[in-house]
Design an enzyme around this catalytic site. Structure first.
Site: not given
Ligand code: PEP
Length: 257
Positions: A10-12, A99, A101, A173, A179, A219, A240-241
């Site tokens: 997920n590149w957001k 998601h 967010e 999640e 994050g 994470s 994500g990251g």
């Molecule tokens: C996400 O936003 O779906 C996610 C899992 O982010 P991260 O891996 O950065 O925690």
């Protein structure tokens, strides 16, 4: 039952179109065909979908294209919105829905998640439904967290037929892990993923529940992915990251091969 693993990046709201082309090309260049038993999905911004789709096509890679959101109406006066038909027209096979967010900043609710899930299914796009509790809910105890998440599952699957339910993907999640660098323990994540599958079995029966792939997200990094991979109810990751560079992302994919 052996389910095919799935790892989605997920590149957001990151990467310009040019940067997205470079990152997807870098991922393709280092992707091996022996990643056969894991399905890999890239979810760039709407802006970069077409470009990334072209890179994936050109490279003839097995990597799939995914979006980060959708609107449930098919067309009309909905300024700024993108429909499932539009996503299909650029080659999207997956779409993230609900998601945390989007729930936090854009007013996504369990009801809108359900409408989006149904709209995607009509276009043959697989929803990746995100669910997860916040820290306050987790602090109330494991039962409170499980009740919250399984209620999100029931709402998201509302009016979805049993013939479609089995191909839906869930991403568990926990919001406190996204994050933040704080991952759930593999045992905590496994317990919740088991409970999610149990709820789906209550609605659709065990056979369908066994088909649904459940990802962990929060994470996940190359250093911890190998702890999640052997868990019986965790079928992959939503990243994500660590998805914003080719090497860490592919190292996570490798952990699920
Ligand atoms: C996400 O936003 O779906 C996610 C899992 O982010 P991260 O891996 O950065 O925690």
């Amino acid at each position: 039952m052996k389910r095919r693993s799935l790892v989605a990046g997920n590149w957001k709201m990151n990467k310009t179109t040019v940067e997205a082309a470079m990152l997807s090309q870098d991922i393709c260049n280092h992707y091996y065909n022996d990643y056969d038993n894991v399905e890999t999905v890239l979810c760039p911004s709407f802006m970069a979908l077409k470009t990334v789709g072209t890179v994936l096509d050109y490279d003839k890679s097995d990597i799939m294209l995914g979006a980060q959101d959708v609107y449930w109406q098919d067309n009309g006066a909905f300024t700024g919105a993108i429909s499932a038909t539009m996503l299909k027209s650029v080659g999207c096979k997956y779409c993230i829905v609900g998601h945390s967010e989007r729930r936090q900043y854009f007013g996504e609710t369990d009801e809108s998640v359900n409408l989006k899930v149904r709209a995607l299914l009509t276009q043959d796009i697989t929803p990746i439904i995100c669910v997860g509790e916040n820290l306050a809910k987790r602090d109330e105890g494991e039962k409170a967290a499980i009740d919250f998440v399984t209620a999100q599952i029931s709402a998201a699957f509302g009016e979805v037929g049993s013939d479609e339910a089995g191909r839906i993907v869930i991403a568990y999640e926990p919001i406190w892990a996204i994050g933040t660098g704080h991952t759930a323990t593999p045992e905590t994540a496994q317990e919740m993923c088991f409970r999610i599958r149990e709820r789906i079995a209550e609605i659709y029966g065990l056979e369908t529940a066994e088909k649904v792939r459940i990802l962990y997200g929060g994470s996940m990094k190359p250093e911890n992915a190998a702890m999640f991979a052997p868990q019986p109810d965790i079928d992959g990751g939503l990243i994500g990251g660590a998805a914003l560079e080719a090497k860490p992302f592919l190292d996570i994919v490798k952990a699920f091969v």
